[in-house]
Design a protein around this motif. Structure first.
Motif, PDB file in Angstrom:
ATOM      1  N   LYS A 128       5.794  19.408 -34.407  1.00 15.82           N
ATOM      2  CA  LYS A 128       4.994  20.636 -33.742  1.00 15.82           C
ATOM      3  C   LYS A 128       4.955  19.437 -32.755  1.00 15.82           C
ATOM      4  CE  LYS A 128       2.073  23.264 -37.220  1.00 15.82           C
ATOM      5  NZ  LYS A 128       0.891  23.531 -37.373  1.00 15.82           N
ATOM      6  N   THR A 129       4.716  17.760 -32.040  1.00 13.76           N
ATOM      7  CA  THR A 129       4.471  18.039 -31.160  1.00 13.76           C
ATOM      8  C   THR A 129       5.816  17.476 -30.284  1.00 13.76           C
ATOM      9  OG1 THR A 129       2.387  16.371 -32.652  1.00 13.76           O
ATOM     10  CG2 THR A 129       3.250  15.179 -30.535  1.00 13.76           C
ATOM     11  N   VAL A 130       6.717  17.293 -31.376  1.00 13.64           N
ATOM     12  CA  VAL A 130       8.681  17.675 -30.931  1.00 13.64           C
ATOM     13  C   VAL A 130       8.598  18.648 -30.027  1.00 13.64           C
ATOM     14  CG1 VAL A 130      11.085  16.907 -31.467  1.00 13.64           C
ATOM     15  CG2 VAL A 130       9.266  15.765 -32.489  1.00 13.64           C
ATOM     16  N   ALA A 131       8.385  19.541 -30.535  1.00 11.54           N
ATOM     17  CA  ALA A 131       8.448  20.735 -29.173  1.00 11.54           C
ATOM     18  C   ALA A 131       7.711  20.934 -28.506  1.00 11.54           C
ATOM     19  CB  ALA A 131       7.991  21.706 -30.477  1.00 11.54           C
ATOM     20  N   LEU A 132       6.184  20.577 -28.506  1.00 12.03           N
ATOM     21  CA  LEU A 132       5.064  20.343 -27.655  1.00 12.03           C
ATOM     22  C   LEU A 132       5.573  19.886 -26.480  1.00 12.03           C
ATOM     23  CD1 LEU A 132       2.936  21.587 -26.120  1.00 12.03           C
ATOM     24  CD2 LEU A 132       2.033  19.955 -27.562  1.00 12.03           C
ATOM     25  N   ILE A 133       6.199  18.507 -26.925  1.00 12.33           N
ATOM     26  CA  ILE A 133       7.079  18.253 -25.950  1.00 12.33           C
ATOM     27  C   ILE A 133       8.516  18.493 -24.998  1.00 12.33           C
ATOM     28  CG2 ILE A 133       7.849  15.906 -25.123  1.00 12.33           C
ATOM     29  CD1 ILE A 133       5.686  14.561 -27.016  1.00 12.33           C
ATOM     30  N   GLU A 134       9.107  18.654 -25.935  1.00  9.45           N
ATOM     31  CA  GLU A 134      10.589  18.896 -25.162  1.00  9.45           C
ATOM     32  C   GLU A 134       9.850  20.836 -24.182  1.00  9.45           C
ATOM     33  OE1 GLU A 134      13.090  20.690 -28.297  1.00  9.45           O
ATOM     34  OE2 GLU A 134      13.540  18.619 -29.224  1.00  9.45           O
ATOM     35  N   LYS A 135       9.198  21.862 -24.555  1.00 14.57           N
ATOM     36  CA  LYS A 135       8.463  22.356 -24.552  1.00 14.57           C
ATOM     37  C   LYS A 135       8.032  22.520 -22.636  1.00 14.57           C
ATOM     38  CE  LYS A 135       6.225  26.746 -24.179  1.00 14.57           C
ATOM     39  NZ  LYS A 135       4.774  26.532 -23.523  1.00 14.57           N
ATOM     40  N   LYS A 136       7.433  21.437 -22.365  1.00 15.63           N
ATOM     41  CA  LYS A 136       6.500  21.300 -21.455  1.00 15.63           C
ATOM     42  C   LYS A 136       7.999  20.691 -20.550  1.00 15.63           C
ATOM     43  CE  LYS A 136       2.112  19.776 -22.723  1.00 15.63           C
ATOM     44  NZ  LYS A 136       1.063  20.981 -21.540  1.00 15.63           N
ATOM     45  N   LEU A 137       8.667  19.021 -20.986  1.00 13.04           N
ATOM     46  CA  LEU A 137       9.831  19.062 -20.282  1.00 13.04           C
ATOM     47  C   LEU A 137      10.129  19.542 -19.428  1.00 13.04           C
ATOM     48  CD1 LEU A 137      10.753  15.767 -22.785  1.00 13.04           C
ATOM     49  CD2 LEU A 137       9.476  15.356 -20.174  1.00 13.04           C
ATOM     50  N   SER A 138      10.893  20.868 -20.621  1.00 14.72           N
ATOM     51  CA  SER A 138      11.278  22.187 -19.702  1.00 14.72           C
ATOM     52  C   SER A 138      11.193  22.940 -19.243  1.00 14.72           C
ATOM     53  CB  SER A 138      12.526  23.252 -20.799  1.00 14.72           C
ATOM     54  OG  SER A 138      11.304  23.589 -21.266  1.00 14.72           O
ATOM     55  N   GLU A 139       9.694  22.695 -18.648  1.00 15.93           N
ATOM     56  CA  GLU A 139       8.742  23.844 -17.849  1.00 15.93           C
ATOM     57  C   GLU A 139       8.448  23.148 -16.699  1.00 15.93           C
ATOM     58  OE1 GLU A 139       5.586  24.642 -19.534  1.00 15.93           O
ATOM     59  OE2 GLU A 139       6.253  26.690 -20.786  1.00 15.93           O
ATOM     60  N   ILE A 140       8.951  21.563 -16.742  1.00 16.65           N
ATOM     61  CA  ILE A 140       8.613  20.479 -14.807  1.00 16.65           C
ATOM     62  C   ILE A 140       9.233  21.120 -13.799  1.00 16.65           C
ATOM     63  CG2 ILE A 140       9.270  18.674 -13.941  1.00 16.65           C
ATOM     64  CD1 ILE A 140       8.269  17.527 -17.121  1.00 16.65           C
ATOM     65  N   ASN A 141       8.521  21.217 -12.869  1.00 18.30           N
ATOM     66  CA  ASN A 141       9.209  21.643 -11.916  1.00 18.30           C
ATOM     67  C   ASN A 141       8.602  21.597 -10.542  1.00 18.30           C
ATOM     68  OD1 ASN A 141      10.383  23.573  -9.638  1.00 18.30           O
ATOM     69  ND2 ASN A 141       8.833  25.108  -9.116  1.00 18.30           N
ATOM     70  N   ILE A 142      10.151  19.922 -10.058  1.00 15.97           N
ATOM     71  CA  ILE A 142       9.340  19.184  -9.691  1.00 15.97           C
ATOM     72  C   ILE A 142      11.176  18.780  -8.278  1.00 15.97           C
ATOM     73  CG2 ILE A 142      10.279  17.141 -10.549  1.00 15.97           C
ATOM     74  CD1 ILE A 142       8.140  15.260  -8.981  1.00 15.97           C
ATOM     75  N   ASP A 143      11.127  18.191  -6.918  1.00 11.20           N
ATOM     76  CA  ASP A 143      12.004  18.103  -6.641  1.00 11.20           C
ATOM     77  C   ASP A 143      12.958  16.856  -7.089  1.00 11.20           C
ATOM     78  OD1 ASP A 143      11.497  20.197  -4.661  1.00 11.20           O
ATOM     79  OD2 ASP A 143      10.345  20.000  -4.025  1.00 11.20           O
ATOM     80  N   PHE A 144      12.361  15.521  -7.260  1.00  5.78           N
ATOM     81  CA  PHE A 144      12.650  15.016  -7.151  1.00  5.78           C
ATOM     82  C   PHE A 144      12.356  14.249  -8.453  1.00  5.78           C
ATOM     83  CE2 PHE A 144      10.414  13.774  -4.020  1.00  5.78           C
ATOM     84  CZ  PHE A 144      10.062  12.515  -4.256  1.00  5.78           C
ATOM     85  N   VAL A 145      12.516  12.726  -9.185  1.00 11.45           N
ATOM     86  CA  VAL A 145      12.212  12.215 -10.630  1.00 11.45           C
ATOM     87  C   VAL A 145      12.733  11.002 -10.562  1.00 11.45           C
ATOM     88  CG1 VAL A 145      11.627  11.153 -12.688  1.00 11.45           C
ATOM     89  CG2 VAL A 145      11.641  14.464 -11.831  1.00 11.45           C
ATOM     90  N   LEU A 146      12.198   9.647  -9.930  1.00 13.01           N
ATOM     91  CA  LEU A 146      12.340   7.788  -9.829  1.00 13.01           C
ATOM     92  C   LEU A 146      12.172   7.785 -11.132  1.00 13.01           C
ATOM     93  CD1 LEU A 146      11.749   8.142  -5.634  1.00 13.01           C
ATOM     94  CD2 LEU A 146      13.878   8.690  -7.637  1.00 13.01           C
ATOM     95  N   ALA A 147      11.056   8.033 -12.002  1.00 16.24           N
ATOM     96  CA  ALA A 147      10.441   6.769 -13.177  1.00 16.24           C
ATOM     97  C   ALA A 147       9.851   7.677 -14.422  1.00 16.24           C
ATOM     98  CB  ALA A 147       9.716   5.823 -12.407  1.00 16.24           C
ATOM     99  N   PRO A 148       8.882   7.200 -15.377  1.00 14.58           N
ATOM    100  CA  PRO A 148       8.950   8.568 -16.778  1.00 14.58           C
ATOM    101  C   PRO A 148       7.060   8.326 -15.692  1.00 14.58           C
ATOM    102  CG  PRO A 148      10.405   6.677 -16.975  1.00 14.58           C
ATOM    103  CD  PRO A 148       9.943   5.752 -15.279  1.00 14.58           C
ATOM    104  N   GLY A 149       6.793   7.317 -14.552  1.00 13.60           N
ATOM    105  CA  GLY A 149       5.246   8.200 -14.254  1.00 13.60           C
ATOM    106  C   GLY A 149       4.965   9.035 -12.933  1.00 13.60           C
ATOM    107  N   TYR A 150       6.121   9.863 -12.783  1.00 15.93           N
ATOM    108  CA  TYR A 150       6.828  10.979 -12.013  1.00 15.93           C
ATOM    109  C   TYR A 150       6.158  12.374 -13.266  1.00 15.93           C
ATOM    110  CZ  TYR A 150       8.210   9.449  -7.492  1.00 15.93           C
ATOM    111  OH  TYR A 150       8.627   8.793  -6.319  1.00 15.93           O
ATOM    112  N   ILE A 151       7.268  12.081 -14.815  1.00 17.35           N
ATOM    113  CA  ILE A 151       7.119  13.083 -15.908  1.00 17.35           C
ATOM    114  C   ILE A 151       5.370  12.635 -16.183  1.00 17.35           C
ATOM    115  CG2 ILE A 151       7.798  13.162 -17.756  1.00 17.35           C
ATOM    116  CD1 ILE A 151      10.691  12.230 -16.940  1.00 17.35           C
ATOM    117  N   GLU A 152       5.316  12.145 -16.015  1.00 17.87           N
ATOM    118  CA  GLU A 152       3.271  11.436 -17.232  1.00 17.87           C
ATOM    119  C   GLU A 152       2.338  12.590 -17.023  1.00 17.87           C
ATOM    120  OE1 GLU A 152      -0.018   8.139 -18.223  1.00 17.87           O
ATOM    121  OE2 GLU A 152       1.993   8.220 -17.422  1.00 17.87           O
ATOM    122  N   GLU A 153       2.545  12.818 -15.459  1.00 16.16           N
ATOM    123  CA  GLU A 153       1.525  13.679 -14.882  1.00 16.16           C
ATOM    124  C   GLU A 153       1.612  15.248 -15.652  1.00 16.16           C
ATOM    125  OE1 GLU A 153      -0.163  13.452 -11.353  1.00 16.16           O
ATOM    126  OE2 GLU A 153      -0.221  11.044 -11.271  1.00 16.16           O
TER     127      GLU A 153
END
Length: 480
Positions: A185-210
C-alpha cells in the motif's frame, strides 16, 4: 500510430531530418552528419555537447566500417541499439545523450546510447561521516547510485521503477524497494503521488519531498541521506527510497522519529557503546530545545530552585545586562545561526576563521560590553553543540527552530509554559504519521517489543523481527 501521423517518421529521409531540425532550430550544438554506409544514404543526428564522441566512434562508426554490411541487413551488428518511429521519443533520446541514425526509405530510427559521462568519484559524504564502516556515498549519477545499492543487495526482489518528472526538465526519478518486504500500500501510494507531480523542473529530491510528503510538520517525515549503506539498511527494513538523476541524495520513507537518531557507528561498535551514544543523541535533543528556555524560566520566575551560591553567581553576571533574559537569549541564538550559515557558505579555510572569530572574539567582546551574561554564553554554547550531535541535518535544523517557541513560552509563563508546550509537542509527535506509519512509534503505539532500537541499541542477535508496519515475521537487519 500510423505513418500519416505527423508525430511519427515517414519513409522520406528529407522530411524526417526537417522535422528534427525544426525542433532544434535555434540550437547550434544540434548536429546532422552524413553517414557513409555501403550503398545506402543515411544521417547521424546528435547534440554534440552531451554525447561522447569516442563512444560514437566505437559503437556506431567503426562497427559498420569494419562489417561492410547494409544498415538494414538483418545480420548487422547493432550494439546497444533500439528502434523507434516516434518523433517525441527520438527528441527525448537526443536530449538524454543518444545518437540517432536515419536512413533513406526507412521509417524507423536507430537509437544508440552514447551519453557523455563526467561524474565525480565515489567518496564518503562530508555531512554523514562515520568512524567505522563503509566510506562510499552517492554521486550525481542515478545509475551509479543504484549500482552501489545492488552491490550490497544481491536479490532479484530489489525493484527499480523509473519516472520522468518535470514538464521542462524531464528528470529521471528512481523508486527503489524490496518487493517481498515493502508494504504494498505504501509503494502504491508513493507511485501515485510521484505520477501526479506537476512541476516544471526537478533538480534534487528536495523538490519531490514537498509533493510526496503528506504533512507540513516542522519534523521531517522523509529521511534524506547520501550514504549507500544507510539506504540499504532502510530498504532491508521494508522502507522505500526515491532517487533522482543529477543529485547525490536519496529520500527514505516511511520513517520514525528515532530513525533520525540512528547512525552506522551504532551498529559497527559494541552494543553498550552504541547504546550510550544513542542515549546522548536523545539527550542532546532535549538540551537543544529546552536548555535556553529553562535558563530564561529560572532567571525570570524560579530563582528559588537553585542553590544560593549559584543564584549569587548568576545575579552578579546579570546585574549589568540592560534587557531581559529573553532578548539576551534570542540575540545570541540568532547570532549563532548567522555564524553557522556564514561558515557553510564561505570557503573552508575562511570558514574556520569565522568560527574562531565568532566563538572567541565576539563572545568575549559581548560579555565585556555587558550585552550578554557569562552564564548565557555557556548555555548557548552547550545548546549549539547538542544540536550538532544529530546524524541527520534536517532533524538538527528542526530542533534548533523549536528552541525559539520554547524560549517565548518560558519568558511568558515560566516552567508552566514550558510544560504546556512540551505536552503540545508530545501530542503532535504521537499524532504525526509518515505514509501511514506512526511517527513516534513505538512509544505512541506502546509496542514494547520494538523498543530494542530506540533510546538504546540492544545486541544484534536479539533483533528477530522487522518493524511491524511492514512484515513482522521477517528477519530484521540493522537500521541506519
Amino acid at each position: 500510430m500510423t505513418k500519416n501521423d505527423p508525430l511519427t517518421l515517414t519513409t522520406k529521409l528529407e522530411e524526417n531530418l526537417l522535422h528534427l531540425r525544426e525542433r532544434f532550430v535555434h540550437s547550434e550544438d544540434f548536429i546532422m552528419e552524413y553517414l557513409h554506409l555501403q550503398d545506402e544514404e543515411a544521417y547521424i543526428v546528435y547534440i554534440e555537447t552531451i554525447i561522447d564522441k569516442k563512444l560514437v566512434q566505437e559503437r556506431i562508426l567503426e562497427p559498420f566500417k569494419e562489417s561492410r554490411i547494409s544498415y538494414r541487413d538483418e545480420k548487422r551488428p547493432l550494439p546497444l541499439v533500439k528502434e523507434t518511429n516516434s518523433l517525441k521519443e527520438i527528441t527525448q533520446s537526443l536530449l538524454e545523450g543518444s545518437c540517432i541514425v536515419l536512413s533513406k526509405d526507412c521509417d524507423l530510427a536507430y537509437v544508440f546510447d552514447v551519453p557523455f559521462s563526467n561524474d565525480r568519484k565515489v567518496k564518503e559524504p562530508e555531512t554523514e561521516g562515520i568512524i567505522r564502516g563503509a566510506h562510499d556515498g552517492f554521486v550525481e549519477s542515478l545509475s551509479t547510485n543504484i549500482s552501489l545499492i545492488r552491490k550490497r543487495i544481491h536479490n532479484p526482489n530489489l525493484k527499480v521503477k523509473y519516472f520522468s518528472i518535470g514538464n521542462d526538465s524531464h528528470t529521471k526519478v528512481g523508486l527503489i524497494y524490496l518487493d517481498h518486504i515493502a508494504n504494498k500500500k505504501t509503494v502504491a501510494l508513493i507511485e501515485k503521488k510521484l505520477s501526479e507531480i506537476n512541476i516544471d523542473f526537478v533538480l534534487a529530491p528536495g523538490y519531490i519531498e514537498e509533493f510526496v510528503s503528506e504533512n507540513s510538520s516542522i519534523f521531517p517525515t522523509m529521511l534524506s541521506t547520501e550514504r549507500a549503506d544507510r539506504t540499504v539498511a532502510n530498504l532491508m527494513d521494508g522502507r522505500i527510497a526515491i532517487m533522482t538523476e543529477s543529485s547525490p541524495g536519496a529520500l527514505i520513507a516511511p520513517t520514525t522519529f528515532f530513525t533520525f537518531y540512528q547512525s552506522p557507528d551504532d551498529y559497527n561498535s559494541r552494543w553498550y557503546f552504541g547504546s550510550f551514544i544513542r542515549f546522548l543523541r536523545i539527550l542532546g535533543f532535549l538540551i537543544s530545545i529546552a536548555l535556553p528556555a529553562l535558563y530564561i524560566a529560572i532567571v525570570s520566575f524560579h530563582f528559588e530552585i537553585l542553590p544560593t551560591e549559584i543564584v549569587f553567581s548568576i545575579k552578579s553576571s546579570l546585574e549589568n545586562v540592560p534587557y531581559p533574559p529573553l532578548i539576551e537569549a534570542l540575540g545570541m541564538q540568532i547570532t549563532l545561526e548567522i555564524l553557522r550559515e556564514a561558515s557553510i557558505r564561505l570557503p573552508s579555510r575562511i570558514a574556520q576563521t569565522i568560527g574562531v572569530v565568532g566563538g572567541l572574539v565576539i563572545g568575549t567582546a559581548v560579555v565585556e560590553a555587558n550585552l550578554v551574561s557569562n552564564t548565557m554564553i555557556i548555555v548557548v554554547a552547550i545548546t549549539a553543540i547538542s544540536s550538532f550531535i544529530v546524524p541527520i541535518t534536517e532533524m538538527g535544523s528542526s530542533i534548533r527552530l523549536l528552541g525559539f517557541p520554547f524560549m517565548i513560552m518560558a519568558a511568558m509563563f515560566g516552567l508552566i509554559g514550558m510544560s504546556f508546550f512540551f505536552m503540545f509537542l508530545l501530542i503532535h509527535l504521537c499524532k504525526l504519521e509518515s505514509f501511514g506509519t506512526p511517527y513516534f512509534a513505538p512509544f505512541s503505539t506502546l509496542r514494547w517489543a520494538e523498543m530494542k532500537d530506540t533510546l538504546i541499541r540492544v545486541p544484534l542477535p536479539l533483533f528477530s523481527k522487522r518493524p511491524s508496519d511492514t512484515m513482522p515475521q521477517k528477519k530484521k537487519k540493522k537500521v541506519l
